[in-house]
Design an enzyme around this catalytic site. Sequence first.
Site, PDB file in Angstrom:
ATOM      1  N   ASN A 109     -35.723   4.542  25.061  1.00 31.10           N
ATOM      2  CA  ASN A 109     -35.526   3.098  25.268  1.00 31.10           C
ATOM      3  C   ASN A 109     -36.801   2.364  25.685  1.00 31.10           C
ATOM      4  O   ASN A 109     -36.917   1.167  25.444  1.00 31.10           O
ATOM      5  CB  ASN A 109     -34.354   2.830  26.225  1.00 31.10           C
ATOM      6  CG  ASN A 109     -34.598   3.303  27.619  1.00 31.10           C
ATOM      7  OD1 ASN A 109     -35.407   4.200  27.845  1.00 31.10           O
ATOM      8  ND2 ASN A 109     -33.909   2.716  28.572  1.00 31.10           N
TER       9      ASN A 109
ATOM     10  N   GLU B 264     -35.601  10.648  36.804  1.00 32.54           N
ATOM     11  CA  GLU B 264     -35.254   9.224  36.670  1.00 32.54           C
ATOM     12  C   GLU B 264     -34.068   9.175  35.722  1.00 32.54           C
ATOM     13  O   GLU B 264     -34.224   9.358  34.515  1.00 32.54           O
ATOM     14  CB  GLU B 264     -36.448   8.448  36.093  1.00 32.54           C
ATOM     15  CG  GLU B 264     -37.672   8.421  36.982  1.00 32.54           C
ATOM     16  CD  GLU B 264     -37.515   7.494  38.174  1.00 32.54           C
ATOM     17  OE1 GLU B 264     -36.541   6.717  38.221  1.00 32.54           O
ATOM     18  OE2 GLU B 264     -38.366   7.562  39.079  1.00 32.54           O
TER      19      GLU B 264
ATOM     20  N   CYS C 235     -32.092   1.313  31.732  1.00 34.00           N
ATOM     21  CA  CYS C 235     -31.387   1.987  32.838  1.00 34.00           C
ATOM     22  C   CYS C 235     -31.094   0.999  33.964  1.00 34.00           C
ATOM     23  O   CYS C 235     -30.160   1.181  34.723  1.00 34.00           O
ATOM     24  CB  CYS C 235     -32.233   3.137  33.355  1.00 34.00           C
ATOM     25  SG  CYS C 235     -33.892   2.615  33.794  1.00 34.00           S
TER      26      CYS C 235
ATOM     27  N   GLU D 223     -41.379   6.733  40.824  1.00 32.14           N
ATOM     28  CA  GLU D 223     -42.541   6.561  39.952  1.00 32.14           C
ATOM     29  C   GLU D 223     -43.192   5.231  40.280  1.00 32.14           C
ATOM     30  O   GLU D 223     -42.498   4.262  40.610  1.00 32.14           O
ATOM     31  CB  GLU D 223     -42.106   6.603  38.474  1.00 32.14           C
ATOM     32  CG  GLU D 223     -41.613   7.991  38.088  1.00 32.14           C
ATOM     33  CD  GLU D 223     -41.356   8.171  36.596  1.00 32.14           C
ATOM     34  OE1 GLU D 223     -40.906   7.227  35.943  1.00 32.14           O
ATOM     35  OE2 GLU D 223     -41.612   9.286  36.102  1.00 32.14           O
TER      36      GLU D 223
HETATM   37  P1  NAP Z   1     -31.194  11.718  26.984  1.00 33.93           P
HETATM   38  O1  NAP Z   1     -30.247  12.013  25.900  1.00 33.93           O
HETATM   39  O2  NAP Z   1     -30.948  12.334  28.315  1.00 33.93           O
HETATM   40  O3  NAP Z   1     -32.633  12.148  26.420  1.00 33.93           O
HETATM   41  C1  NAP Z   1     -33.803  11.950  27.169  1.00 33.93           C
HETATM   42  C2  NAP Z   1     -34.841  12.956  26.727  1.00 33.93           C
HETATM   43  O4  NAP Z   1     -34.364  14.270  27.027  1.00 33.93           O
HETATM   44  C3  NAP Z   1     -35.139  12.946  25.230  1.00 33.93           C
HETATM   45  O5  NAP Z   1     -36.497  13.225  25.048  1.00 33.93           O
HETATM   46  C4  NAP Z   1     -34.278  14.070  24.724  1.00 33.93           C
HETATM   47  O6  NAP Z   1     -34.744  14.655  23.541  1.00 33.93           O
HETATM   48  C5  NAP Z   1     -34.405  15.055  25.860  1.00 33.93           C
HETATM   49  N1  NAP Z   1     -33.335  16.050  25.915  1.00 33.93           N
HETATM   50  C6  NAP Z   1     -32.066  15.942  25.461  1.00 33.93           C
HETATM   51  N2  NAP Z   1     -31.394  17.086  25.721  1.00 33.93           N
HETATM   52  C7  NAP Z   1     -32.264  17.911  26.325  1.00 33.93           C
HETATM   53  C8  NAP Z   1     -32.180  19.249  26.823  1.00 33.93           C
HETATM   54  N3  NAP Z   1     -31.054  19.957  26.761  1.00 33.93           N
HETATM   55  N4  NAP Z   1     -33.272  19.787  27.387  1.00 33.93           N
HETATM   56  C9  NAP Z   1     -34.425  19.087  27.466  1.00 33.93           C
HETATM   57  N5  NAP Z   1     -34.571  17.834  27.021  1.00 33.93           N
HETATM   58  C10 NAP Z   1     -33.502  17.248  26.458  1.00 33.93           C
HETATM   59  O7  NAP Z   1     -31.338  10.167  27.257  1.00 33.93           O
HETATM   60  P2  NAP Z   1     -31.603   9.009  26.231  1.00 33.93           P
HETATM   61  O8  NAP Z   1     -30.360   8.734  25.490  1.00 33.93           O
HETATM   62  O9  NAP Z   1     -32.833   9.295  25.468  1.00 33.93           O
HETATM   63  O10 NAP Z   1     -31.950   7.796  27.217  1.00 33.93           O
HETATM   64  C11 NAP Z   1     -30.997   7.000  27.800  1.00 33.93           C
HETATM   65  C12 NAP Z   1     -30.731   7.443  29.222  1.00 33.93           C
HETATM   66  O11 NAP Z   1     -31.946   7.439  29.960  1.00 33.93           O
HETATM   67  C13 NAP Z   1     -29.807   6.487  29.944  1.00 33.93           C
HETATM   68  O12 NAP Z   1     -28.907   7.221  30.727  1.00 33.93           O
HETATM   69  C14 NAP Z   1     -30.759   5.688  30.825  1.00 33.93           C
HETATM   70  O13 NAP Z   1     -30.171   5.114  31.952  1.00 33.93           O
HETATM   71  C15 NAP Z   1     -31.767   6.728  31.179  1.00 33.93           C
HETATM   72  N6  NAP Z   1     -33.031   6.113  31.598  1.00 33.93           N
HETATM   73  C16 NAP Z   1     -33.375   6.166  32.910  1.00 33.93           C
HETATM   74  C17 NAP Z   1     -34.533   5.550  33.342  1.00 33.93           C
HETATM   75  C18 NAP Z   1     -34.946   5.583  34.781  1.00 33.93           C
HETATM   76  O14 NAP Z   1     -36.098   5.256  35.063  1.00 33.93           O
HETATM   77  N7  NAP Z   1     -34.075   5.951  35.708  1.00 33.93           N
HETATM   78  C19 NAP Z   1     -35.363   4.903  32.428  1.00 33.93           C
HETATM   79  C20 NAP Z   1     -34.987   4.876  31.088  1.00 33.93           C
HETATM   80  C21 NAP Z   1     -33.809   5.500  30.678  1.00 33.93           C
HETATM   81  P3  NAP Z   1     -34.140  14.270  22.113  1.00 33.93           P
HETATM   82  O15 NAP Z   1     -34.459  12.838  21.906  1.00 33.93           O
HETATM   83  O16 NAP Z   1     -34.862  15.147  21.189  1.00 33.93           O
HETATM   84  O17 NAP Z   1     -32.669  14.519  22.194  1.00 33.93           O
END
Ligand code: NAP
Length: 495
Positions: free
Chosen positions: A168, A267, A301, A475
């Site tokens: 995102n 995060e 997020c 962060e």
């Molecule tokens: P996600 O599905 O958790 O994926 C995040 C990252 O983790 C991607 O690079 C993904 O790779 C990787 N990943 C997925 N499964 C994994 C596994 N089993 N082992 C290691 N890495 C793995 O999240 P998203 O859909 O990309 O992002 C949205 C989420 O991020 C929301 O919940 C949002 O709130 C959160 N977010 C939090 C913050 C914060 O600062 N707190 C900031 C931004 C977003 P692939 O793409 O290859 O699947």
Amino acid sequence: MTIAQQITQASQDMPDIDAAARGLYIDGEWRPSRSGKTIDVVDPSTGAVLATVPDATIEDARASIDAAAAAAPAWRATPPRKRSEILRRCFELMIERSEMLATLISLENGKALRDARGEVAYAAEFFRWNAEEAVRITGEFGVAPSGTNRIIVDYQPIGVCLLITPWNFPAAMATRKIAPALAAGCTVILKPASETPLTAYALASIYEEAGVPKGVVNVLTTTSPGPMTAEILADPRVRKLSFTGSTGVGRQLLSEAAKHVISCSMELGGNAPFVVFDDADLNAALDGAMIAKMRNAGEACTAANRFYVQSGIYDAFAEGLAKRMEALKVGSGVGADTECGPMITRKAVDKISRLVNDSKEKGARVLCGGITPQGDGFFYPPTVLADVSDDSDMKTEEIFGPVAPLYRFDTEDEAVERANDTEYGLAAYVYTKDLARGLRVSSGIEAGMIALNRGLVSDPAAPFGGVKQSGLGREGGQHHGIAEFMEAKYIATSF
Ligand code: NAP
């Protein structure tokens, strides 16, 4: 500007997608995957394939650990001033190339160009901020209470770090980790999200040009993040995992890291309340609501996920928000007047549709939007829902889209209690003209970050992070961001 200068500028602003997709970035080289397999990068505005990037194998991951470990001694020994100057150069190059980077982000992520420009500025700022902080990392010195010895505390780089980022904010989530890690003297392996790898690779070219030595930053894309992460974390040279993404994946990674006692920064997801009291400045609250909800079309997020509005201002707020949301221009991210781009995937649209339909079945009134469009691209219209029931699924789940659900409340205690009725605790928003109440409510809400009479919290100079299921660690901020990449070493001595 002359016409010739304008043409030169325009060509510099166009991203070179082939260059961004030219390979894995390992040890300062662009390499194909050892499997020869690739990952499609899709334009969410059309659903068409934009480019392909390599799908790294376990052997590629091992090569990146070897490169990061080999580069570590020289990088940690590089004088802080030199590290700072390289980080500063990364900032300058990002600003010089900001239009190109923003266009690339818009193309692969779908966000409106104006949001992408904002992201590039925010992402670059982590390099400027950490360039300034890199030369201010100090230790501690004191006398033991017993008087028998002196206490010296030296802060040392933690070692090789694995950084995993979501789609995102493809630039900012990476620089928010890379800049402090490099300032601290660490070397890193970045695994960006599969949906948005091009920005991460384009940034790697910028680091190289800025003088980041080979092996200090490595970038890998893979369709097997689980097995690859397990392999990397099992290597004793890797000492840190910094993850941004969903709480579900964060939990899995914490358990994987626990096997090897790896330091973790997490995060994770959010479910931000946006609380509007009767005495709030209505227009300011509406302006703030549009930012808190619609930055990135709601794919943030920190996005306001539950609007709690006091009874006396509820109808005016609902009407004003619906008017503003309805007026937004929906279109392709790179469209000149687009204000709300597509969602990242069809799956994301399906999730939003499910949540909206569920809330409608449970009595919500649709003030605008609420109907899933047909056709190409992954679009969902800006939507406002009034009188949403507390048992709607969207009260507990991240919507991650342009949907604003409104809930009515009467008393201050009720507002705080309902704001806290979630497993998450990342950001929260409070609007009131009564400063004492604003501070009281800010103190009572369980969240890592509160925006009081503002629609935006993120700032590289402030500690970003959540409580409860929203994460561990911070962060950015004066010392918080860099501290995540350092270990305290205590030396006891007498003289
Ligand atoms: P996600 O599905 O958790 O994926 C995040 C990252 O983790 C991607 O690079 C993904 O790779 C990787 N990943 C997925 N499964 C994994 C596994 N089993 N082992 C290691 N890495 C793995 O999240 P998203 O859909 O990309 O992002 C949205 C989420 O991020 C929301 O919940 C949002 O709130 C959160 N977010 C939090 C913050 C914060 O600062 N707190 C900031 C931004 C977003 P692939 O793409 O290859 O699947």
